[in-house]
Enzyme design. Structure first.
Site, PDB file in Angstrom:
ATOM      1  N   GLU A 441      14.315 -98.939  73.670  1.00 57.41           N
ATOM      2  CA  GLU A 441      13.558 -98.338  72.557  1.00 57.41           C
ATOM      3  C   GLU A 441      12.105 -98.099  72.930  1.00 57.41           C
ATOM      4  O   GLU A 441      11.213 -98.211  72.090  1.00 57.41           O
ATOM      5  CB  GLU A 441      13.627 -99.216  71.294  1.00 57.41           C
ATOM      6  CG  GLU A 441      14.980 -99.411  70.706  1.00 57.41           C
ATOM      7  CD  GLU A 441      15.725 -98.102  70.573  1.00 57.41           C
ATOM      8  OE1 GLU A 441      15.085 -97.048  70.412  1.00 57.41           O
ATOM      9  OE2 GLU A 441      16.961 -98.133  70.663  1.00 57.41           O
TER      10      GLU A 441
HETATM   11  C1  LIG Z   1      20.931-103.132  77.973  1.00 50.20           C
HETATM   12  C2  LIG Z   1      20.373-101.780  77.703  1.00 50.20           C
HETATM   13  C3  LIG Z   1      20.743-101.108  76.557  1.00 50.20           C
HETATM   14  C4  LIG Z   1      20.266 -99.818  76.325  1.00 50.20           C
HETATM   15  N1  LIG Z   1      20.701 -99.112  75.232  1.00 50.20           N
HETATM   16  C5  LIG Z   1      20.428 -97.781  75.162  1.00 50.20           C
HETATM   17  C6  LIG Z   1      21.060 -96.962  74.177  1.00 50.20           C
HETATM   18  O1  LIG Z   1      21.824 -97.437  73.337  1.00 50.20           O
HETATM   19  N2  LIG Z   1      20.811 -95.630  74.201  1.00 50.20           N
HETATM   20  C7  LIG Z   1      19.969 -95.048  75.105  1.00 50.20           C
HETATM   21  O2  LIG Z   1      19.795 -93.848  75.073  1.00 50.20           O
HETATM   22  N3  LIG Z   1      19.333 -95.808  76.035  1.00 50.20           N
HETATM   23  C8  LIG Z   1      19.547 -97.144  76.085  1.00 50.20           C
HETATM   24  N4  LIG Z   1      18.939 -97.915  77.042  1.00 50.20           N
HETATM   25  C9  LIG Z   1      17.988 -97.289  77.947  1.00 50.20           C
HETATM   26  C10 LIG Z   1      16.554 -97.740  77.694  1.00 50.20           C
HETATM   27  O3  LIG Z   1      16.080 -97.223  76.489  1.00 50.20           O
HETATM   28  C11 LIG Z   1      15.729 -97.310  78.921  1.00 50.20           C
HETATM   29  O4  LIG Z   1      16.115 -98.149  79.999  1.00 50.20           O
HETATM   30  C12 LIG Z   1      14.242 -97.383  78.661  1.00 50.20           C
HETATM   31  O5  LIG Z   1      13.860 -96.389  77.768  1.00 50.20           O
HETATM   32  C13 LIG Z   1      13.412 -97.233  79.930  1.00 50.20           C
HETATM   33  O6  LIG Z   1      13.847 -96.142  80.696  1.00 50.20           O
HETATM   34  P1  LIG Z   1      14.159 -96.339  82.249  1.00 50.20           P
HETATM   35  O7  LIG Z   1      15.046 -97.509  82.380  1.00 50.20           O
HETATM   36  O8  LIG Z   1      14.631 -95.058  82.793  1.00 50.20           O
HETATM   37  O9  LIG Z   1      12.771 -96.726  82.882  1.00 50.20           O
HETATM   38  P2  LIG Z   1      11.664 -95.696  83.412  1.00 50.20           P
HETATM   39  O10 LIG Z   1      11.428 -94.645  82.405  1.00 50.20           O
HETATM   40  O11 LIG Z   1      12.028 -95.291  84.789  1.00 50.20           O
HETATM   41  O12 LIG Z   1      10.373 -96.639  83.470  1.00 50.20           O
HETATM   42  C14 LIG Z   1      10.134 -97.553  84.548  1.00 50.20           C
HETATM   43  C15 LIG Z   1       8.762 -98.212  84.329  1.00 50.20           C
HETATM   44  O13 LIG Z   1       7.747 -97.196  84.329  1.00 50.20           O
HETATM   45  C16 LIG Z   1       6.971 -97.268  83.149  1.00 50.20           C
HETATM   46  N5  LIG Z   1       6.563 -95.923  82.757  1.00 50.20           N
HETATM   47  C17 LIG Z   1       7.308 -94.803  82.713  1.00 50.20           C
HETATM   48  N6  LIG Z   1       6.566 -93.784  82.286  1.00 50.20           N
HETATM   49  C18 LIG Z   1       5.337 -94.256  82.035  1.00 50.20           C
HETATM   50  C19 LIG Z   1       4.107 -93.683  81.567  1.00 50.20           C
HETATM   51  N7  LIG Z   1       4.001 -92.405  81.240  1.00 50.20           N
HETATM   52  N8  LIG Z   1       3.050 -94.501  81.436  1.00 50.20           N
HETATM   53  C20 LIG Z   1       3.123 -95.806  81.710  1.00 50.20           C
HETATM   54  N9  LIG Z   1       4.249 -96.398  82.153  1.00 50.20           N
HETATM   55  C21 LIG Z   1       5.333 -95.624  82.326  1.00 50.20           C
HETATM   56  C22 LIG Z   1       7.865 -97.938  82.120  1.00 50.20           C
HETATM   57  O14 LIG Z   1       7.100 -98.569  81.101  1.00 50.20           O
HETATM   58  C23 LIG Z   1       8.641 -98.931  82.983  1.00 50.20           C
HETATM   59  O15 LIG Z   1       7.875-100.093  83.138  1.00 50.20           O
HETATM   60  C24 LIG Z   1      19.362 -99.226  77.253  1.00 50.20           C
HETATM   61  C25 LIG Z   1      18.970 -99.930  78.394  1.00 50.20           C
HETATM   62  C26 LIG Z   1      19.489-101.169  78.638  1.00 50.20           C
HETATM   63  C27 LIG Z   1      19.088-101.869  79.918  1.00 50.20           C
END
Ligand SMILES: Cc1cc2nc3c(=O)[nH]c(=O)nc-3n(C[C@H](O)[C@H](O)[C@H](O)COP(=O)(O)OP(=O)(O)OC[C@H]3O[C@@H](n4cnc5c(N)ncnc54)[C@H](O)[C@@H]3O)c2cc1C
Length: 601
Positions: A441
């Site tokens: 989220e």
């Molecule tokens: C158990 C679990 C359940 C989930 N459930 C759902 C679900 O039901 N539906 C769904 O759609 N998704 C779901 N997710 C996905 C989750 O919402 C994402 O993992 C999350 O939004 C982060 O995206 P990412 O993992 O691609 O990380 P990334 O976007 O790759 O981010 C990696 C790091 O970079 C940082 N970062 C990225 N961009 C910026 C910026 N502009 N400025 C500063 N920092 C930045 C982030 O804060 C993070 O620390 C789930 C994930 C997990 C692990």
């Protein structure tokens, strides 16, 4: 594992004695039915269900996890039966519109039930939690026909819902998403692509699953301006209210992960699945915000839930575990050692957990009141103000409550010593389960950018001023209140500093764009600590009044006053470190070339 007890006394204190929920409900058209008697009965029933049905499944879910096979996903033993009981009890319908089969009770009451479910068994609670968001999206953006077909079975709990945003190459940056939706002659779409990490994407608890999916139309502009929103059901309907053919969406696998093992985190493959557009084309992200705000407050509840679980476990254990003697001499000379609660450091940990659990509860139910006002008030100005306040408080609640919830869960293990690391007591599961709350989220970093960038600087600080005015009014009204003078003065100073600090960051950002990102997480945590200080001061005010009036429950109110003092003297000084970090500016973060981070190998 300690037995879970729903913290109803504290919920009543926050809702009725501090935030005056009975008057709040009576002032909102459509909420009058939520009388104290009715709310009390619902909370009691909800507590019973959570204590007796969900809590006993919490460790089972963690141990067994979900299992995938080509036929589908099997949830841990007892999950399906608990869901059937949940549906039987009418719980999914609690706060949904009567026009769609709901009970029409206020959203804030639904949140109280979500708190109890989350504390008893977070992984289980995510299944109905995601449905709730799907229902809110359909309610806000679905056509009457879509609402009849998809919303009503979700409201009864017959079906569940999901939120499908994330793809392998994009989580935070949804502008890069690739899932496609091809228009068909009959007005439907063929949706193709892969979504990952989809919570509750596949399971055996309900007969159908309604996926709310972000995808791109063929001629869509690049980036976030070209995203549309679709309903993609697991089973299509037969047009007469029954289930039809299996749709082209399937779960390819489930993730093996750190915590929330009872909740299936699914890779979802959409292979030309039939979907239906919700809301206007290319405006999907705007529509999805309805879903995301609900989900963000839902995740804030997770922070509270883990702090409450830590509090219940650690406060019981600290009174029973005998180790060493108090520094000032034995407190229980007839025992072989004193209980660890005599040690100042154990008390520091317990009071930290308690101040987060109870302080965050007040923040949650205050935010929930803004949701009610937005949904029910007939006064447009009140609705607008609540909308702004909620927009401002949501990133604080989501990120601060989950960061402090994780800290509390971690301290829960520490109070148990080595026994906290052992599965039996449930404290290590609490840490593992809580870790995800700071990631999904929108990560803490993303919430912080939303708060400082979008909500504060881009509006010239308008919602911040609305909230600091609330705090200012409180401080003014209580400037002569001797019972809480030690809290009011520092709160008033911090409240003023909040505005000044914001101005300084804004000025710096005019010459260096990186200033916002460099300050944002410290700013969010600072904002969270000050926000909680306001709620602690207000709770202390009520407790002092009750004590002065000689009302019962003396120990409860004294503990409130005590915890407020602890919060102000031992937790609130953390704001100083955040201010200093903000003042350090972006250069120290940005000057090191990216390639030099890994030097030294
Ligand atoms: C158990 C679990 C359940 C989930 N459930 C759902 C679900 O039901 N539906 C769904 O759609 N998704 C779901 N997710 C996905 C989750 O919402 C994402 O993992 C999350 O939004 C982060 O995206 P990412 O993992 O691609 O990380 P990334 O976007 O790759 O981010 C990696 C790091 O970079 C940082 N970062 C990225 N961009 C910026 C910026 N502009 N400025 C500063 N920092 C930045 C982030 O804060 C993070 O620390 C789930 C994930 C997990 C692990």
């Amino acid at each position: 594992m300690p037995d879970y007890k729903a913290p109803l006394r504290d919920i009543r204190f926050v809702r009725d004695e501090v935030l005056n929920y009975p008057a709040h409900y009576q002032s909102l058209p459509g909420c009058e039915e939520a009388t104290p008697d009715m709310v009390g009965a619902i909370l009691e029933e909800g507590a019973k269900f959570c204590q007796e049905v969900l809590a006993p499944l919490n460790q089972v879910g963690d141990r067994e996890g979900c299992t995938w096979s080509p036929e589908g996903v099997k949830t841990p033993a007892g999950f399906k039966e608990a869901y059937a009981q949940y549906v039987e009890g009418g719980w999914p319908a609690l706060s949904h519109d009567t026009a769609h089969g709901g009970q029409g009770l206020p959203e804030s009451l639904g949140m109280a039930i979500s708190e109890l479910m989350g504390e008893a068994n977070w992984a289980w609670g995510m299944y109905p939690g995601l449905s709730h968001g799907a229902m809110n999206t359909l309610q806000a953006h679905g056509t009457p026909e879509q609402q009849k077909t998809y919303l009503e079975p979700l409201v009864t709990g017959q079906w569940t819902g999901t939120m499908c945003l994330t793809e392998p190459h994009c989580g935070t940056d949804l502008g890069m998403l690739r899932t496609k939706a091809e228009p068909q002659a009959d007005g439907s779409y063929k949706v193709s692509g892969t979504k990952i990490f989809i919570s509750a994407g596949e399971h055996d608890m309900a007969e159908n699953i309604v996926h709310i999916v972000l995808a791109r139309l063929p001629d869509a502009p690049a980036g976030t301006k070209g995203i549309s929103l679709f309903i993609v059901p697991k089973f299509l309907t037969d047009g007469q209210g029954g289930l039809g053919a299996r749709n082209g969406v399937s779960c390819g696998s489930i993730e093996h992960k750190m915590g929330i093992h009872g909740n299936a985190t699914c890779v979802m493959n959409f292979d030309g699945a039939t979907g239906f557009l919700i809301g206007p084309a290319n405006k999907g992200l705007n529509c999805m915000f309805t879903f995301m705000n609900t989900a963000r407050l839902g995740t804030a509840i997770q922070g509270l839930a883990h702090a409450e679980v830590a509090l219940q476990g650690a406060s019981t254990y600290a009174r029973e575990r005998l180790q060493m003697r108090a520094l000032s001499g034995p407190k229980f000379p007839d025992q072989p050692a004193d209980p660890i609660i005599v040690h100042p450091d154990v008390r520091r940990m317990l009071l930290t957990i308690k101040s987060y659990a109870e302080g965050n509860r007040a923040l949650l139910y205050y935010a929930a009141q803004q949701v009610d006002i937005m949904q029910h008030s007939q006064d447009a100005a009140a609705r607008e103000q609540a909308d702004k306040l909620l927009g401002f408080l949501t990133p604080i609640a989501k990120a601060f409550m989950t960061e402090t919830g994780f800290e509390a869960a971690n301290l829960g293990v520490q109070v148990f010593g080595g026994h906290g690391y052992i599965s039996e007591h449930g404290m290590e599961q609490n840490v593992r389960d809580s870790r995800i709350s700071m990631l999904y989220e929108g990560t803490t970093g993303v919430q912080a950018l939303d708060l400082l960038g979008r909500k504060v600087l881009m509006t010239q600080g308008e919602p911040l001023r609305i909230f600091t005015k609330v705090v200012h009014k409180f401080c003014k009204a209580n400037s002569g209140n001797r019972a809480i003078s030690e809290l009011v003065k520092p709160l008033a100073e911090l409240n003023k500093e909040w505005g000044d600090l914001t101005l300084k960051i804004g000025m710096k950002a005019m010459t260096n764009r990186e200033a916002v990102g460099a300050a944002s997480v410290d700013y969010l945590m600072y904002s969270g600590y000050v926000t909680l200080a306001y709620f602690w001061a207000d709770m202390a005010r009520v407790a002092a009044e009750k004590l002065a009036a000689g009302e019962g429950d003396k120990a409860f109110y004294q503990a409130k006053l005590h915890t407020a003092r602890f919060y102000f003297t031992r937790i609130l000084p953390r704001t100083r470190a955040h201010v200093e970090a903000i003042k350090a500016g972006p250069d120290v973060l940005m000057d090191l070339p990216a390639g030099d981070f890994a030097l030294g190998y």
